[in-house]
Design an enzyme around this catalytic site. Structure first.
Site, PDB file in Angstrom:
ATOM      1  N   SER A  64      -6.941   2.594   2.823  1.00 43.75           N
ATOM      2  CA  SER A  64      -7.163   1.666   1.699  1.00 43.75           C
ATOM      3  C   SER A  64      -6.067   0.603   1.575  1.00 43.75           C
ATOM      4  O   SER A  64      -6.217  -0.334   0.794  1.00 43.75           O
ATOM      5  CB  SER A  64      -7.298   2.432   0.384  1.00 43.75           C
ATOM      6  N   THR A  82      -5.833   6.493  -1.381  1.00 41.60           N
ATOM      7  CA  THR A  82      -5.146   6.488  -2.683  1.00 41.60           C
ATOM      8  C   THR A  82      -4.280   5.246  -2.872  1.00 41.60           C
ATOM      9  O   THR A  82      -3.933   4.909  -3.994  1.00 41.60           O
ATOM     10  CB  THR A  82      -4.256   7.736  -2.822  1.00 41.60           C
ATOM     11  N   ASP A  83      -3.926   4.545  -1.781  1.00 45.31           N
ATOM     12  CA  ASP A  83      -2.988   3.413  -1.905  1.00 45.31           C
ATOM     13  C   ASP A  83      -3.525   2.320  -2.828  1.00 45.31           C
ATOM     14  O   ASP A  83      -2.767   1.751  -3.604  1.00 45.31           O
ATOM     15  CB  ASP A  83      -2.689   2.805  -0.527  1.00 45.31           C
ATOM     16  N   TYR A 137      -0.888  10.955  10.549  1.00 43.21           N
ATOM     17  CA  TYR A 137      -2.348  11.122  10.648  1.00 43.21           C
ATOM     18  C   TYR A 137      -2.982   9.746  10.609  1.00 43.21           C
ATOM     19  O   TYR A 137      -2.347   8.745  10.284  1.00 43.21           O
ATOM     20  CB  TYR A 137      -2.872  11.965   9.480  1.00 43.21           C
ATOM     21  N   LYS A 167      -1.013   5.027  -9.181  1.00 42.96           N
ATOM     22  CA  LYS A 167      -0.353   5.939  -8.226  1.00 42.96           C
ATOM     23  C   LYS A 167       1.147   5.833  -8.480  1.00 42.96           C
ATOM     24  O   LYS A 167       1.732   4.762  -8.354  1.00 42.96           O
ATOM     25  CB  LYS A 167      -0.704   5.552  -6.794  1.00 42.96           C
ATOM     26  N   THR A 190      -7.216   8.896   3.304  1.00 45.76           N
ATOM     27  CA  THR A 190      -6.655  10.161   3.783  1.00 45.76           C
ATOM     28  C   THR A 190      -7.622  11.305   3.635  1.00 45.76           C
ATOM     29  O   THR A 190      -7.614  12.242   4.427  1.00 45.76           O
ATOM     30  CB  THR A 190      -5.348  10.462   3.023  1.00 45.76           C
ATOM     31  N   GLU A 237      10.189 -13.168 -24.893  1.00 39.43           N
ATOM     32  CA  GLU A 237      11.375 -13.885 -24.372  1.00 39.43           C
ATOM     33  C   GLU A 237      11.000 -15.238 -23.777  1.00 39.43           C
ATOM     34  O   GLU A 237      11.863 -16.083 -23.529  1.00 39.43           O
ATOM     35  CB  GLU A 237      12.072 -13.032 -23.311  1.00 39.43           C
TER      36      GLU A 237
HETATM   37  N1  DGL Z   1      -3.619   5.111   4.283  1.00 41.90           N
HETATM   38  C1  DGL Z   1      -3.508   5.433   2.873  1.00 41.90           C
HETATM   39  C2  DGL Z   1      -4.829   5.063   2.160  1.00 41.90           C
HETATM   40  O1  DGL Z   1      -5.877   5.126   2.798  1.00 41.90           O
HETATM   41  C3  DGL Z   1      -3.226   6.887   2.712  1.00 41.90           C
HETATM   42  C4  DGL Z   1      -3.182   7.296   1.318  1.00 41.90           C
HETATM   43  C5  DGL Z   1      -4.279   8.254   0.956  1.00 41.90           C
HETATM   44  O2  DGL Z   1      -5.484   7.997   1.170  1.00 41.90           O
HETATM   45  O3  DGL Z   1      -3.914   9.256   0.346  1.00 41.90           O
HETATM   46  O4  DGL Z   1      -4.771   4.730   0.977  1.00 41.90           O
END
Ligand code: DGL
Length: 363
Positions: free
Chosen positions: A93, A126-127, A60, A199, A47, A320
């Site tokens: 990602s 971020t993913d 986007y 995340k 992103t 457990e």
């Molecule tokens: N498409 C997601 C990624 O590239 C969007 C999340 C981001 O980058 O904030 O991980």
């Protein structure tokens, strides 16, 4: 993996004016006289390089802009470091893959050996940022800072968070205090250790947290402050991936829930998984059906690691479930995605579950 063609950043005019007013010396891609640290930015997409069809519209496409555009969009970067950019990939990602990981790791290891490079920044979605960060934490050989950074808003959004995140990440990568701390993640003024960060929210700017042991530090307007150093082995102290393999072992994650059957476990075995990570309920538990399936897999030589979907806390041995009897590994406080990363690396060394448990106790 060829990076998607990137277009130059059509930034809001205020940003563009600032970016274009850079002194010539800040031109991206040139090695500057080193009166300040040299930082190399390795771009993978996400992103932070994302673009909306029209500013202000929802939706986007990640990985739309080049690393050069990202650097030009951050006024004042030249005051903290001489920056050069390289495009490793340009993907969202959620599509991160072993090929990009290995390319990124190889390049990061080359830069670790380059005496003209003081620090490395990786721009990333971020993913799966936490997984890539931990993978690099295990396989990068060197003490130079490696800092992953992304954004929760695309580069064309109102109050985009990418430029400040990139500015802060570059300042951390340029900081002598960051040396020897392993791979770091910088987002929203926070510094996190690769092993601890996750995340936690689908859309919030404050999505990255380190629930079990807290942040590595904070960075405010390019001024980093660090807290306690990490405990577990990493980077120069890691036993993994020298040399890097051409292919990473197949490790799959199976998610447990109420009334879950063993069909996904059996499917993972049939697909040739060398390892299976259980994203268990609670303390790494699962239905009897899943446990039966995992025990059968372990008897066939598939290495099983118990982790938890809960999001924090540790999965210890023989609470457990009788891990000794079942032949399972307890994943401690690594969330399932990171337990998969460590199990992949462990399987490049051995399939012995006693030794693999030692790896999970040390990394
Ligand atoms: N498409 C997601 C990624 O590239 C969007 C999340 C981001 O980058 O904030 O991980």
């Amino acid at each position: 993996m060829t990076a998607a063609p990137a277009r130059s950043l059509a930034l809001p005019s205020a940003f563009l004016a600032a970016a274009l007013s850079f002194p010539a010396a800040a031109q991206v891609g040139q090695k500057l006289a080193t009166d300040r640290p040299n930082v190399t930015i390795l771009a993978t997409g996400g992103t932070i390089a994302g673009a909306q069809p029209k500013p202000g519209e929802v939706g986007y496409k990640a990985g739309s802009f080049s690393v050069e555009s990202l650097i030009r969009a951050v006024p004042g970067m030249e005051k903290i470091a001489a920056v050069t950019g390289e495009q490793i990939a340009n993907i969202g990602s959620q599509d991160m893959n072993d090929a990009v990981w290995l390319k990124l790791a190889r390049r990061a290891n080359e830069l670790q050996k380059d005496p003209n490079v003081n620090g490395i920044v990786v721009t990333h979605g971020t993913d799966t940022m936490e997984e890539t960060a931990y993978f690099l934490d295990l396989v990068v050989k060197g003490d130079k800072p490696v800092v992953l950074v992304g954004s929760m808003r695309p580069a064309t959004a109102i109050s985009a968070d990418g430029p400040m995140n990139l500015y802060n990440a570059t300042s951390v990568a340029a900081s002598l205090a960051a040396w020897g701390r392993g791979v770091l993640v910088v987002m929203n003024d926070d510094i996190h250790y690769a092993r601890e960060v996750t995340k936690s929210n689908t859309t919030s700017l404050q999505t990255f947290v380190s629930p079990d042991r807290g942040r590595a530090g904070a960075v405010l307007f390019g001024k980093p402050t660090f807290y306690a150093k990490p405990i577990e082995r990493h980077t120069s102290g890691s036993t993994f991936a020298v040399p890097l393999p051409d292919k990473l072992p197949a490790v799959l994650v199976v998610y447990s829930h109420a009334n879950a059957g063993r069909e996904l476990v059996d499917a993972a075995v049939a697909a040739g998984a060398q390892g299976i990570v259980l994203a268990g309920v609670g303390d790494g538990n699962a239905t009897a059906a899943i446990i039966d399936g995992l025990a059968a897999a372990a008897r066939k030589g598939v290495v099983v690691v118990r982790s938890s979907r809960v999001g924090s806390g540790t999965v210890a041995r023989n609470v457990e479930l009788d891990d000794d009897k079942l032949g399972f590994v307890a994943g401690r406080d690594l969330e399932p995605g990171k337990a998969r990363v460590l199990l992949q690396q462990a399987l490049t060394k051995t399939r012995d579950v006693v030794q693999i448990q030692k790896y999970f106790d040390e990394y």
